[in-house]
Scaffold this motif. Sequence first.
Motif, short mmCIF file in Angstrom:
data_model
loop_
_atom_site.label_atom_id
_atom_site.label_comp_id
_atom_site.label_asym_id
_atom_site.label_seq_id
_atom_site.Cartn_x
_atom_site.Cartn_y
_atom_site.Cartn_z
N GLY A 8 -31.66 21.08 -13.27
CA GLY A 8 -30.94 22.03 -12.43
C GLY A 8 -29.50 21.62 -12.25
N PRO A 9 -28.81 22.23 -11.29
CA PRO A 9 -27.41 21.90 -11.06
C PRO A 9 -27.19 20.44 -10.69
N SER A 10 -28.15 19.84 -9.98
CA SER A 10 -27.99 18.44 -9.60
C SER A 10 -28.27 17.53 -10.79
N SER A 11 -27.52 16.46 -10.86
CA SER A 11 -27.73 15.46 -11.90
C SER A 11 -28.47 14.29 -11.28
N TRP A 12 -29.71 14.10 -11.66
CA TRP A 12 -30.54 13.05 -11.07
C TRP A 12 -30.25 11.72 -11.74
N ARG A 13 -30.13 10.69 -10.93
CA ARG A 13 -29.91 9.33 -11.46
C ARG A 13 -30.98 8.42 -10.88
N ARG A 14 -31.50 7.54 -11.72
CA ARG A 14 -32.53 6.62 -11.27
C ARG A 14 -31.87 5.35 -10.74
N GLY A 209 -24.34 18.05 -5.56
CA GLY A 209 -24.23 16.79 -4.84
C GLY A 209 -24.93 15.68 -5.61
N ARG A 210 -24.62 14.44 -5.29
CA ARG A 210 -25.24 13.31 -5.96
C ARG A 210 -26.70 13.20 -5.55
N ARG A 211 -27.56 13.06 -6.53
CA ARG A 211 -29.01 12.98 -6.27
C ARG A 211 -29.56 11.74 -6.95
N PHE A 212 -30.38 10.99 -6.24
CA PHE A 212 -30.94 9.75 -6.76
C PHE A 212 -32.45 9.71 -6.57
#
Length: 375
Positions: A8-14, A209-212
Amino acid sequence: MSGPLRPGPSSWRRAATVVLAAGWTLPVPAAPPRPPPPAEGFRLLLLLRSARQGFLPGAHVFPGGVLDAADRSADWLRLFAPHHRPPRFGLGPAPPRRATFPVLPEARPGAPDGDEAALPDDVAFRICAIREAFEEAGVLLLRPRGPGPAAPEPGRALAPPPALADWRARVRRDPQHFLRLCAHLDCTPDIWALHEWSAWLTPFTQRRGRRFETTFFLCCLCEPPPVFPDLVEVVDCQWSSPSEATESFISKEIWLAPPQFYEIRRLEHFASLSDLHKFCLDRELEGLERWLPITLLTADGIIQLLPGDEMYLEDSNFLENLMSTEKKNEEIMKEGKKFHRVVMYNRHDYNIHVTVQSKYKHVYPKNYVVSKSRL
């Protein structure tokens, strides 16, 4: 419309973080002055993030950061050998991997599907947390290469190496240098001292927004190591017991994001470091819970709903959207009975309501409501 999610629009980072709990004994006469031991018998390391940081500026957090390709590099195999080899590197039997909401798109930096040389997540995320503890706080959770101790016990941080600042600058520029530092010291990251604790996904607040997706580990240390904030991401630090951290938060001396506040509150269950360490060992095979809080905007605040709450919906629509109501927090609380939620009135007024049973031999915080006279 629950189920696997499309990117989706958010870029997920582990990411990975480590909660450092250190034993705290009475100071001896010849030692430098130190605060008396807290009621819990241990203190937690909290790092103050720079106000210039884009994510959680000015917050007190546990050491941690984003997983890098270097954290799962096959080059680590040579350093762990010959005593610790794949697939588990001496970590013991693998805990179950539980299917939990939501399913995120797979993203492994530098490790395409089918790359058998890359380290497994259990190892890579621990290396990430240990590397970040060094980058941010100058704490080296390493131990000399060789077989592990006969019996698991709280660990000790390695003394800082000469040229600490130079090594830290190199690691910050290129995380591959952390492996080189370990080889230089003839040590391995002490992955065995880190115990799976929880996993949190950043709730939706705004588009892009930043997503983790952050794995939390718990590490018990016999004594607090010296801490050297990097003065870039981290500008200060403190050792606080769970009750002291809560008091500092309420009195507005520090600010905690909801996941950190929640974790600190459930650590108040433990009366001593040995109790906490034994608890971690006893639930080693249980695995962890992975939570995406769902945000409910109310007329006078915010409620973050957690799995098990009667209002929590496993619906992928809420990955990129908020729930909202014209009712006030108090009205919503009167209407329900099955709670697992953090009720927020402002930045320093978080109430925790839990009436559901914990899973997998873990503990949840006790109900916690701040007296209005304290604010």
